[in-house]
Write a protein that holds these residues in place. Structure first.
Motif, PDB file in Angstrom:
ATOM      1  N   UNK A 429      98.112  32.357  75.386  1.00  0.00           N
ATOM      2  CA  UNK A 429      99.097  31.103  75.269  1.00  0.00           C
ATOM      3  C   UNK A 429      99.484  30.265  76.100  1.00  0.00           C
ATOM      4  N   UNK A 430      99.377  30.835  77.576  1.00  0.00           N
ATOM      5  CA  UNK A 430      99.905  29.719  78.497  1.00  0.00           C
ATOM      6  C   UNK A 430      98.874  29.607  79.629  1.00  0.00           C
ATOM      7  N   UNK A 431      97.586  29.815  79.458  1.00  0.00           N
ATOM      8  CA  UNK A 431      96.460  29.525  80.426  1.00  0.00           C
ATOM      9  C   UNK A 431      96.518  28.055  80.633  1.00  0.00           C
ATOM     10  N   UNK A 432      96.774  27.185  79.589  1.00  0.00           N
ATOM     11  CA  UNK A 432      96.537  25.800  79.655  1.00  0.00           C
ATOM     12  C   UNK A 432      97.555  25.061  80.569  1.00  0.00           C
ATOM     13  N   UNK A 433      98.828  25.719  80.693  1.00  0.00           N
ATOM     14  CA  UNK A 433      99.911  25.468  81.554  1.00  0.00           C
ATOM     15  C   UNK A 433      99.338  25.504  83.024  1.00  0.00           C
ATOM     16  N   UNK A 434      98.978  26.854  83.587  1.00  0.00           N
ATOM     17  CA  UNK A 434      98.300  26.763  84.651  1.00  0.00           C
ATOM     18  C   UNK A 434      97.002  26.029  85.228  1.00  0.00           C
ATOM     19  N   UNK A 435      96.338  26.043  83.957  1.00  0.00           N
ATOM     20  CA  UNK A 435      95.021  25.041  84.136  1.00  0.00           C
ATOM     21  C   UNK A 435      95.291  23.528  84.488  1.00  0.00           C
ATOM     22  N   UNK A 436      96.161  23.032  83.914  1.00  0.00           N
ATOM     23  CA  UNK A 436      96.451  21.563  84.094  1.00  0.00           C
ATOM     24  C   UNK A 436      97.134  21.299  85.337  1.00  0.00           C
ATOM     25  N   UNK A 437      98.063  22.154  86.074  1.00  0.00           N
ATOM     26  CA  UNK A 437      98.773  21.884  87.277  1.00  0.00           C
ATOM     27  C   UNK A 437      97.466  22.386  88.317  1.00  0.00           C
ATOM     28  N   UNK A 438      96.536  23.326  88.248  1.00  0.00           N
ATOM     29  CA  UNK A 438      95.482  23.672  89.117  1.00  0.00           C
ATOM     30  C   UNK A 438      94.426  22.587  89.269  1.00  0.00           C
ATOM     31  N   UNK A 439      94.120  22.188  88.118  1.00  0.00           N
ATOM     32  CA  UNK A 439      93.251  21.162  88.094  1.00  0.00           C
ATOM     33  C   UNK A 439      93.722  19.796  88.844  1.00  0.00           C
ATOM     34  N   UNK A 440      95.093  19.553  88.407  1.00  0.00           N
ATOM     35  CA  UNK A 440      95.668  18.245  89.142  1.00  0.00           C
ATOM     36  C   UNK A 440      95.735  18.226  90.517  1.00  0.00           C
ATOM     37  N   UNK A 441      95.859  19.639  91.037  1.00  0.00           N
ATOM     38  CA  UNK A 441      95.828  19.564  92.642  1.00  0.00           C
ATOM     39  C   UNK A 441      94.535  19.591  92.975  1.00  0.00           C
ATOM     40  N   UNK A 442      93.549  20.121  92.424  1.00  0.00           N
ATOM     41  CA  UNK A 442      91.948  20.224  93.009  1.00  0.00           C
ATOM     42  C   UNK A 442      91.337  18.898  92.910  1.00  0.00           C
ATOM     43  N   UNK A 443      92.071  18.069  91.663  1.00  0.00           N
ATOM     44  CA  UNK A 443      91.497  16.523  91.830  1.00  0.00           C
ATOM     45  C   UNK A 443      91.891  15.764  92.784  1.00  0.00           C
ATOM     46  N   UNK A 444      92.948  16.074  93.568  1.00  0.00           N
ATOM     47  CA  UNK A 444      93.466  15.333  94.406  1.00  0.00           C
ATOM     48  C   UNK A 444      92.701  15.414  95.938  1.00  0.00           C
ATOM     49  N   UNK A 445      91.922  16.502  95.982  1.00  0.00           N
ATOM     50  CA  UNK A 445      91.011  16.750  97.181  1.00  0.00           C
ATOM     51  C   UNK A 445      89.890  15.886  97.298  1.00  0.00           C
TER      52      UNK A 445
END
Length: 547
Positions: A429-445
């Motif tokens: 149900x909620x993996x998409x919530x964590x993935x969006x935040x983690x991916x946004x942090x990783x893209x900034x590197x």
């Protein structure tokens, strides 16, 4: 080896691609199970449901979506425009206060307002005392109705539209809005002709999120007596004891959800509006009655969506001496904390693997795999619960038969009867919530950091541990916090899958409210609201909403 025996590139999976797809298949399994039940013959039960209650489920769900959709657009867009492009007293506070109703579960509002507006509640009691009327002498709107459900869901879901609409308004450059002003357009005409069309994709995305949460709701509609698909699935599974018919109802709901996603994608795809960005224009300064009206428009959803219900819950908890931390409350709170903590750790860890795999190897297989992993957020919790219990129940029976055959021991339900199934449902149900935040942090590197580390002989795992993780701490914490609160508030999946005698705060609130014992549920409901405020305040600080 001859070339004729070599596999084409699209069939040769690297370890990262294989890992991503194993996770994707595990996350998507409940959805596949539900969709596979569409054409299964369930006999007379499905025919009876289709002839009697299915049209009602469909009609109520559509009316609920229509009402909530209109409500969240009106409140979300109007408040986002006011706090972004207008200047009036308190605007900096309203910028983040308008997010706070997202902290309160809709079912908590439903229970609280029913207690407040019921015949024996304080509002009608005061009205009878003031007028001398008795029972049947006056008309009062029934809060436990379809309209009441629309109002409760609108009050807690409009922040989805507000959040994305405000971001869209902030990104609109000075050129387009100043051009409309130079042509004599006032605030409202600039809004209708320039700002609103540019924000259409963001508004559509926010509305689709709110509608998916509407379809997921169980506590509000069940308490108000509004028969939607989620209520029907639960009733068919536990009331009639027909798992296959419940699965077929769930499959119809999945089709509706995916149709909603396609409509939202089409709507956004049709919008082809561009702006050059740049500095923000000077805000419209509101004075007199206009400033008062703007302040009232911003205050009303915050008061109705958070302050009033939280105040009523606090009053009930104090009046009925429920502020003591009883053993039962502490037990249920510990269950909620255990589930929320484990889910947050697992979801963030899996999301990190997916996002880092996509960064290392952005192939078609990895992209598709990650997209499959995040589709679960669009599926209601009741549907996910049914899709998980069916395969896990089958697997439990197989394990039990093998154990009994080999060792003569019945092991019972070792998967579907434990918190393993519940954690599985939360991940889907909620993996998409964590993935969006983690991916946004990783893209900034910047990728240059990876290249420098590789030239120094560092392995991908070493780069992740020593370079990326220290830079991603805020994003990882945000993802874990959002998952933690979502799991604390989740009711439909928890109600269906929870192990025997393993209740959470959400279940406790649901049970007490269903028995018309809201004062006893007040402390648990208030705890859910307070916990829900934590990520909202964190989000406000991280994104500088009060700048």
């Amino acid at each position: 080896m001859s070339k004729s025996l070599s596999l084409p590139r699209w069939l040769r999976l690297t370890p990262w691609e294989l890992l991503v797809w194993l996770i994707a298949l595990g996350i998507a399994l409940p959805i596949f199970v539900i969709l596979s039940q569409i054409f299964v013959n369930t006999g007379n039960t499905w025919q009876h449901l289709a002839a009697t209650v299915l049209p009602e489920y469909l009609l109520n769900s559509l009316w609920l979506m229509l009402g909530v959709g209109i409500g969240v657009i009106v409140i979300g867009v109007s408040t986002a425009w006011l706090v972004t492009n207008c200047e009036f007293w308190g605007v900096r506070w309203w910028q983040w206060l308008l997010l706070t109703p997202l902290a309160a579960p809709a079912y908590v509002l439903a229970y609280t307002y029913t207690e407040f507006f019921a015949f024996e509640g304080p509002v009608q009691a005061w009205l009878r005392q003031l007028t001398g009327w008795g029972y049947g002498d006056y008309w009062f709107p029934n809060i436990r109705s379809l309209g009441g459900a629309i109002a409760m869901l609108t009050l807690v879901l409009y922040p989805y539209v507000y959040l994305l609409a405000r971001v869209a308004f902030l990104e609109q450059g000075i050129c387009s809005l100043e051009a409309s002003r130079s042509l004599g357009c006032g605030p409202w005409r600039s809004f209708w002709t320039v700002a609103l069309p540019l924000a259409r994709p963001a508004i559509a995305a926010g509305t689709s999120l709110a509608l998916m949460e509407t379809l997921n709701d169980f506590g509000t509609v069940q308490y108000f007596g509004v028969d939607t698909f989620t209520v029907g699935i639960y009733r068919t599974w536990f009331g009639m004891g027909d798992k296959m018919a419940a699965a077929q109802l769930a499959s119809v709901l999945v089709v509706i959800v995916f149709a909603l996603l396609l409509v939202e994608k089409w709507f956004r795809g049709k919008a082809r509006y561009y702006n050059r960005g740049g500095d923000r224009p000077v805000p419209y300064r509101l004075r007199g009655w206009r400033a008062v009206a703007a302040w009232f428009v911003c205050a009303l959803p915050v008061v109705l969506g958070l302050l009033l219900p939280a105040g009523l819950l606090l009053y009930l908890a104090i009046s009925y001496q429920q502020l003591q931390l009883s053993r039962e409350f502490l037990e249920h709170a510990s269950h909620s904390l255990i589930l929320a903590t484990l889910s947050a750790v697992l979801a963030v860890g899996i999301a990190l693997l997916l996002a880092y795999g996509h960064r290392l190897l952005p192939t078609v297989w990895v992209r598709w795999g990650t997209q499959v992993c995040i589709t679960g957020y669009a599926v209601p919790g009741t549907v996910i619960a049914v899709g998980i219990l069916m395969p896990l129940g089958w697997l439990d029976n197989v394990i039990n038969d093998v154990s009994e055959h080999l060792w003569g021991v019945e092991v019972g339900l070792i998967l579907s009867g434990t918190i393993v199934a519940l954690l599985y449902a939360y991940l889907v149900r909620f993996l998409a919530v964590s993935f969006s935040s983690v991916e946004a942090s990783l893209v900034k590197i910047r990728p240059s950091l990876d290249e420098v580390a590789r030239t120094l002989g560092r392995s991908p795992w070493n780069i992740l541990r020593t370079v990326h993780l220290p830079l991603m701490v805020p994003g990882l914490f945000t993802a874990a916090l959002m998952i933690f609160v979502d799991v604390m508030k989740e009711l439909p999946a928890t109600l269906v899958i929870r192990p025997f005698n393993f209740d959470t705060l959400a279940i406790q609130v649901y049970r007490f409210a269903s028995d018309e014992r809201l004062p006893e549920a007040a402390l648990s409901a208030l705890a859910l609201v307070v916990v829900g405020l934590i990520p909202v305040i964190w989000l406000g600080r991280q994104t500088h909403w009060a700048d």
